[in-house]
Scaffold this motif. Structure first.
Motif, short mmCIF file in Angstrom:
data_model
loop_
_atom_site.label_atom_id
_atom_site.label_comp_id
_atom_site.label_asym_id
_atom_site.label_seq_id
_atom_site.Cartn_x
_atom_site.Cartn_y
_atom_site.Cartn_z
N GLU A 172 3.33 2.66 1.28
CA GLU A 172 2.05 3.01 0.66
C GLU A 172 1.33 3.97 1.60
N HIS B 105 1.64 2.47 5.25
CA HIS B 105 2.03 1.06 5.28
C HIS B 105 3.48 0.97 4.85
N TYR C 160 -2.27 5.84 2.46
CA TYR C 160 -3.70 5.75 2.23
C TYR C 160 -4.43 6.86 2.97
N GLY D 297 9.45 -0.52 0.60
CA GLY D 297 8.60 0.54 0.06
C GLY D 297 7.57 1.00 1.06
N TYR E 124 6.62 -1.61 4.19
CA TYR E 124 6.77 -3.04 3.97
C TYR E 124 8.17 -3.36 3.45
N LYS F 57 2.48 5.46 -3.78
CA LYS F 57 3.27 4.28 -3.45
C LYS F 57 4.69 4.52 -3.91
N LYS G 222 5.91 -9.63 -0.32
CA LYS G 222 5.97 -9.01 1.00
C LYS G 222 6.26 -10.06 2.06
N ASP H 175 8.36 2.45 -4.13
CA ASP H 175 8.95 1.12 -4.01
C ASP H 175 10.41 1.17 -4.44
N LEU I 56 -5.71 4.71 -1.97
CA LEU I 56 -4.25 4.80 -2.09
C LEU I 56 -3.87 6.15 -2.69
N LYS J 221 1.90 -1.01 9.89
CA LYS J 221 0.89 0.00 9.55
C LYS J 221 0.86 1.07 10.63
N GLU K 55 5.26 -6.19 7.24
CA GLU K 55 4.61 -4.90 7.02
C GLU K 55 4.23 -4.28 8.35
#
Length: 839
Positions: A250, A301, A252, A248, A303, A262, A310, A264, A259, A315, A313
């Motif tokens: 995320e 992010h 930000y 998934g 992951y 998201k 998790k 997933d 956030l 970033k 990950e």
């Protein structure tokens, strides 16, 4: 007496041969100067190594290393990152320890830049080879190589020697950047979980209104997990494990860390054997766009999970912006833009190309404060450079280091393969940066040749498969340009010093390529083009500023120009010495920048800043500059005439020998063979006169063309040893010194030719003593006495149109005449046919 003469001349001849043949080798073995970046560990945390996260750890390999030229010789300490001013191969090594936290991890060695070729070993096991000095790359470190809890050793062989056909860049030419060698950017090992994210590819498309942004993220996941099958422990045979992975993303806000969304995979798991690609697609409405005035960034992010936990990950800082080339215009976020660019070179005193973060950031801030919104260079920058451009709102063109390459290179299969691999590497490593606006595929290549056309077409096709951003290309050719239509953003390099000349070239370019954006990919002028000479003063700074101001105002006032790139932000060091540099300046330092090499602001910096940011027009001194007129040529010529007349009147044999050598060469040189008519003193005196005549002529040409870049290119094709060119460059600006030293060189050259004739004669029916061959070679040039008046008036005459070509023809005629006379005289002296002499 004859024995001593022969012995002395033999010594001189041997010395000349040794000097000619071993000087390049001696110079290549000079002391190595290292430039160390000891502030590498001050890199801000948010720009940490390889997007390190809670699931990854780093073994920092920077710091103290050892190096040597030969592994069998002694080792010396050096700090990495660093670069060195040396051509050739060096060996580096370092010991490091790995603790138990790295047990059961996948390890990867990351290198942000090693120039040029490198071979890497860890604990005597080959890890990999790499070609290309400015791109980041990485290698897998196999499980069975690293020793946990014990000393490990990494060894890197680095060779920065370039060639003329199969390296990128090719061997640096005049005005090429300094080819620093070494591990000049960071090196480190990162530990990953056995199942980890190997690569993230981000692509997005906007609706026509830019209200909707559709994202497609491809996550390459690798599986290095292995298991031991049950009930077969005694055989201890491991097998690869197939795992089920969730994944998934995320998104930000980079400022508030809020956030935004998201996505997933939920219960949809991906089975991974060795490697697989997971795709995540999502849409965003009314996303804030990254722009030069509002560089809005987001944190992505990415992951992967196992059993809903998790396990890895990554970033990534991203920005959303839309770049399109529509017809002859460039659009950013649906707005037509005019991009103001500046050329930037990674070079700084005491650091070379191993720049630290403070220097990079201060340079970028200064460039931004000058209201430039685009940066271009010869080669890819450090990843941190692009992060800073993301942050400050500056576009960057990432370029392949392909500059001034002849068409013959593009016929080379290996060169083509290296180019495509290099391009693939820099796109994959840098395509996530919002600041990257285009990919540069080369500059000033031989774009009128069909081989180059094929190469450019192939490179552009490969580029379009890798990324959607435009291709960029620069050239100085207009009339026979054949590659500009193949790229999205072709640029014209202008080396002019006035708006009028600029206007004529722009007009011709636009007529030839009316459907392409009008891009001035290089404009500006160096200090040498302004006529630096012995009488220069601070006013040259004003002339430089005045010239840049007039060119800038032309570009600013032309609404058709879509992009321009000023050449350059700062001075930089070059690979080859310049003949055009005055003797009290550094021949390797290219004076062209708005700031000097130490980043001190010049008048041109302040003038452009006032124009671009404040709308002010600063007054600039425009006084006339004096030009030194040398009188040494007339004085030396007068001295030659006086000496010749004095000896002619005083010595009847000398005057008679001149007449006979010129008008009755057969009889004269038969007498020379019988050692009846000449003394060694007369011959040496005559050889000195001939050497001085030609040294005056050579000095006249060199001094006249001392500011000609074309002449600098020309002589560099013949003077291939940098040290020799340095000396010639210094002498060029001092006619008296030039005449003195070149006269000695030419006299030694005549001695060398005499020895060659002597050795040749040893294989004939009979041989002559070395004394006789010296007489033959020296007095064969008696016809060159007619060049004395020409040598005296040559320099002032060169100012007039057509005299350069005419005088070169005359000089060349006398040289050929001298060679023909020498061939005939040798045939007379040795009683052989002239064809045998030539062969």
């Amino acid at each position: 007496m004859k024995y001593h003469l022969k012995t002395n001349l033999t010594g001189i001849f041997i010395f000349v041969l040794i000097f000619v043949f071993i000087t390049p080798e001696i110079l290549s073995c000079r002391d190595i100067n290292f430039y160390e970046n000891r502030d590498y560990n001050n890199l801000p945390q948010e720009y940490g190594f390889a997007n390190v996260s809670a699931f990854r750890n780093v073994i920092d390999l920077n710091g103290e290393w050892e190096y040597t030229k030969e592994p069998e010789s002694g080792w010396e300490k050096v700090f990495v990152p660093s670069c060195y001013d040396y051509k050739g191969k060096l060996f580096f090594r370092k010991e490091f320890e790995v603790d138990s936290t790295f047990i059961g991890k996948y390890l990867e060695l990351f290198l942000y830049g090693i120039n040029y070729r490198c071979t890497i070993k860890i604990n005597n096991r080959l890890i990999g080879n790499h070609f290309g000095g400015y791109s980041a790359f990485s290698f897998e470190v196999p499980d069975n190589i690293i020793r946990i809890g014990k000393k490990n050793k990494i060894e890197i062989e680095v060779n920065n020697r370039l060639d003329v056909e199969e390296t990128i860049p090719i061997t640096q030419q005049v005005y090429g950047w300094k080819n620093y060698g070494g591990i000049f950017r960071e090196i480190f090992i990162v530990s990953f979980p056995k199942v980890f994210i190997n690569e993230v590819n981000i692509a997005y498309d906007f609706s026509d209104s830019l209200e909707n942004c559709q994202n497609n993220i491809k996550i390459t996941i690798k599986n290095f997990d292995k298991i031991i099958p049950p009930n077969k422990i005694e055989k201890t045979k491991t097998v690869e494990n197939i795992v089920e992975i969730g994944y998934g993303i995320e998104l930000y806000d980079s400022f508030s860390d809020k956030l935004i969304l998201k996505v997933d995979s939920g219960n949809e798991l991906l089975k991974i054997h060795r490697s697989s690609i997971a795709e995540v697609s999502f849409g965003i409405k009314n996303v804030q766009l990254w722009d030069i005035n509002n560089p809005k960034l987001y944190k992505l992010h990415v992951y992967i999970t196992q059993n809903k936990q998790k396990i890895d990950e990554e970033k990534i800082t991203i920005g959303y912006r839309d770049i399109k080339v529509k017809g002859d215009d460039i659009y950013i976020n649906n707005k037509k833009v005019k991009l103001w660019g500046i050329f930037y070179q990674e070079d700084y005193p005491g650091l070379g190309s191993a720049l630290n973060w403070n220097v990079i950031e201060q340079d970028i801030i200064k460039i931004k404060n000058l209201d430039f919104n685009l940066i271009q260079s010869y080669y890819p920058f450090h990843p941190y450079f692009y992060e800073l451009c993301n942050k400050h709102g500056i576009f960057v063109i990432v370029s392949l280091p392909i500059w001034n390459v002849p068409a013959v290179c593009f016929e080379n299969k290996k060169f083509n393969e290296l180019s495509i691999n290099y391009l693939r590497e820099i796109v994959q490593k840098n395509n996530r940066f919002a600041s990257v606006i285009a990919w540069g595929i080369g500059g000033e290549i031989e774009s009128s040749d069909i081989s180059t056309v094929k190469y450019v077409r192939k490179i552009v096709e490969n580029l379009r498969e890798l990324d959607s951003r435009p291709s960029f290309f620069s050239t100085r050719v207009i009339e026979n340009e054949k590659c500009a239509d193949l790229v999205d953003m072709p640029g014209l390099n202008l080396y002019v010093d006035s708006p009028e000349k600029m206007y004529e070239k722009i007009k011709s370019w636009k007529l030839k390529f009316p459907d392409k954006p009008l891009i001035i990919s290089r404009y500006g002028i160096d200090f040498f083009s302004l006529g630096i000479n012995e009488s220069r003063s601070a006013s040259f700074m004003d002339f430089h500023a005045m010239t840049l101001k007039s060119l800038y105002e032309k570009i600013y006032s032309d609404p058709d120009i879509d992009m321009s790139i000023l050449w350059s932000y700062s001075d930089w060091r070059m690979e080859k010495p310049l003949n055009i540099v005055p003797p009290d300046l550094d021949q390797y330092l290219y004076l062209i920048g708005l700031t000097d090499y130490n980043r001190n602001e010049r008048v041109s910096y302040r003038v452009l800043k006032a124009l671009k940011t404040e709308g002010k027009d600063l007054s600039i001194f425009t006084g006339n500059l004096k030009n030194y007129e040398p009188y040494e040529y007339q004085i030396i010529g007068f001295i030659i005439i006086v000496l010749l007349i004095y000896q002619y009147k005083r010595n009847r044999k000398f005057s008679g020998n001149i007449k006979r050598a010129l008008f009755f060469p057969k009889g004269f040189f038969r007498d020379v063979m019988n050692e009846r008519v000449l003394s060694l003193g007369q011959t040496i005196f005559f050889g000195i006169l001939i050497s001085m005549i030609f040294s005056v002529i050579l000095s006249s040409y060199f001094y006249f063309f001392k500011l000609s870049k074309e002449f600098d290119y020309f002589i560099s094709q013949f003077i291939i040893v940098d040290f020799i060119k340095e000396i010639i460059g210094r002498l060029t600006w001092s006619p008296l010194s030039f005449i003195l030293y070149i006269s000695i060189v030419l006299f030694l050259f005549l001695l060398v030719v005499s020895w060659l004739v002597f050795f040749w004669g040893m294989f004939q029916r009979f041989s002559l003593p070395i004394k006789s061959t010296i007489h033959i070679v020296f007095w064969a040039g008696v016809n060159n006495l007619f060049l004395i008046p020409i040598a005296m008036i040559l320099y002032p005459a060169l100012q007039y149109k057509g005299i350069v070509i005419f005088s070169l023809i005359i000089t060349f005629f006398f040289v050929i005449w001298n060679v023909v006379r020498l061939m005939n005289i040798i045939s007379i002296s040795y009683h052989v046919h002239v064809k045998k002499v030539i062969i």
